[in-house]
Design an enzyme around this catalytic site. Structure first.
Site, PDB file in Angstrom:
ATOM      1  N   ASP A 133     -12.622  -1.550  -5.021  1.00  0.00           N
ATOM      2  CA  ASP A 133     -13.340  -2.044  -3.826  1.00  0.00           C
ATOM      3  C   ASP A 133     -13.986  -3.426  -3.960  1.00  0.00           C
ATOM      4  O   ASP A 133     -15.147  -3.602  -3.538  1.00  0.00           O
ATOM      5  CB  ASP A 133     -14.411  -1.018  -3.397  1.00  0.00           C
ATOM      6  CG  ASP A 133     -13.829   0.341  -3.011  1.00  0.00           C
ATOM      7  OD1 ASP A 133     -12.602   0.501  -3.047  1.00  0.00           O
ATOM      8  OD2 ASP A 133     -14.623   1.245  -2.677  1.00  0.00           O
ATOM      9  N   LYS A 183      -8.541   4.062   0.984  1.00  0.00           N
ATOM     10  CA  LYS A 183      -9.245   5.354   0.954  1.00  0.00           C
ATOM     11  C   LYS A 183     -10.387   5.316   1.946  1.00  0.00           C
ATOM     12  O   LYS A 183     -10.864   4.231   2.302  1.00  0.00           O
ATOM     13  CB  LYS A 183      -9.761   5.640  -0.455  1.00  0.00           C
ATOM     14  CG  LYS A 183     -10.728   4.572  -0.955  1.00  0.00           C
ATOM     15  CD  LYS A 183     -11.214   4.880  -2.342  1.00  0.00           C
ATOM     16  CE  LYS A 183     -12.232   3.855  -2.794  1.00  0.00           C
ATOM     17  NZ  LYS A 183     -13.476   3.845  -2.012  1.00  0.00           N
ATOM     18  N   CYS A 199     -18.415   4.320  -6.028  1.00  0.00           N
ATOM     19  CA  CYS A 199     -16.957   4.487  -6.093  1.00  0.00           C
ATOM     20  C   CYS A 199     -16.406   4.397  -7.512  1.00  0.00           C
ATOM     21  O   CYS A 199     -15.462   5.115  -7.844  1.00  0.00           O
ATOM     22  CB  CYS A 199     -16.283   3.509  -5.139  1.00  0.00           C
ATOM     23  SG  CYS A 199     -16.594   3.982  -3.408  1.00  0.00           S
TER      24      CYS A 199
HETATM   25  C1  VGL Z   1     -18.827   2.399  -1.651  1.00  0.00           C
HETATM   26  C2  VGL Z   1     -20.586   3.169  -0.436  1.00  0.00           C
HETATM   27  C3  VGL Z   1     -19.774   3.373   0.656  1.00  0.00           C
HETATM   28  C4  VGL Z   1     -18.329   1.855  -2.955  1.00  0.00           C
HETATM   29  C5  VGL Z   1     -17.986   2.602  -0.584  1.00  0.00           C
HETATM   30  O1  VGL Z   1     -17.293   1.173  -2.979  1.00  0.00           O
HETATM   31  O2  VGL Z   1     -19.015   2.108  -3.974  1.00  0.00           O
HETATM   32  N1  VGL Z   1     -20.115   2.689  -1.574  1.00  0.00           N
HETATM   33  N2  VGL Z   1     -18.470   3.077   0.578  1.00  0.00           N
END
Ligand code: VGL
Ligand code: ZN
Length: 202
Positions: free
Chosen positions: A9, A107, A152
């Protein structure tokens, strides 16, 4: 033993100026790019939510970002709007060498379930398909980097360990959100699960 680099991410919304900015989130990008040529496979994950996703505080009347609610599948932190499919904030940071990726795995596209982990949605049951991809490529060893360390990356590492991959998290190439001690809790959970936490001083 084949080895994959899993980059979690590294998207604009998780970097400074983004909707769910992780402090110094962009400070890890050069180091991640440098690791790519050493891996047998490079996988990038991309948080990819439909508008009105159930992880957004605005989808729950009377709730604010960072409240925790009970969903069918367990507790869920509510987040600001982030990584909406097709929006600028969902794009990879432009400095990330996304051309180096073998696979881009999205995702969090299921409106009713969040998916922190790259392997399973937050119900811990619904697979994303990543396990099959890695196994069919003969990969047994994983290095995880990216954002956020305590969400994540943590969930992905715990699932990977449960699936019996050999898992290293390069902590120096991650950054944390750190909600109510979530950073320390994540470190503890990963250590208990047999995940190697590594920092390379360079
Ligand atoms: C994430 C919160 C919400 C992450 C993704 O990538 O850690 N955190 N969505
Ligand atoms: Zn998300």
């Amino acid at each position: 033993m084949s080895h994959a680099l899993i980059v979690i991410d590294v998207q604009l919304d998780f970097c400074p100026g983004g909707a769910l900015a992780v402090p110094d989130g962009d400070g890890i990008i050069a180091g991640i790019n440098a690791l790519m040529p050493q891996a047998d496979a490079v996988v990038l994950t991309q948080d990819w939510h439909p508008a009105g996703h159930s992880s957004f505080a605005t989808s729950h009347k009377g709730h604010a970002p960072y409240d925790v609610i009970d969903m069918d599948y367990g507790p869920q932190v509510l987040w600001p709007h982030h990584c909406v499919q097709g929006a600028d904030g969902a794009r990879f940071h432009p400095d990330l060498q996304s051309d180096g990726a073998d696979l881009i795995l999205r995702k969090g596209y299921n409106p009713a379930i969040d998916s922190y982990s790259a392997f399973f949605e937050n119900d811990h049951k619904t697979p994303t398909g990543l396990e099959g991809y890695l196994r069919s490529r003969g990969i047994e060893k994983l290095t995880l980097v990216g954002l956020a360390f305590d969400f994540c990356v943590n969930y992905s590492a715990l699932d990977a360990a449960k699936l019996e991959f050999d898992v290293t998290v390069r902590e120096d190439l991650c950054r944390a959100i750190d909600l109510d001690g979530s950073r320390d809790a994540a470190r503890q959970a990963m250590q208990n699960a047999g995940v190697r936490l590594e920092t390379v001083h360079g």
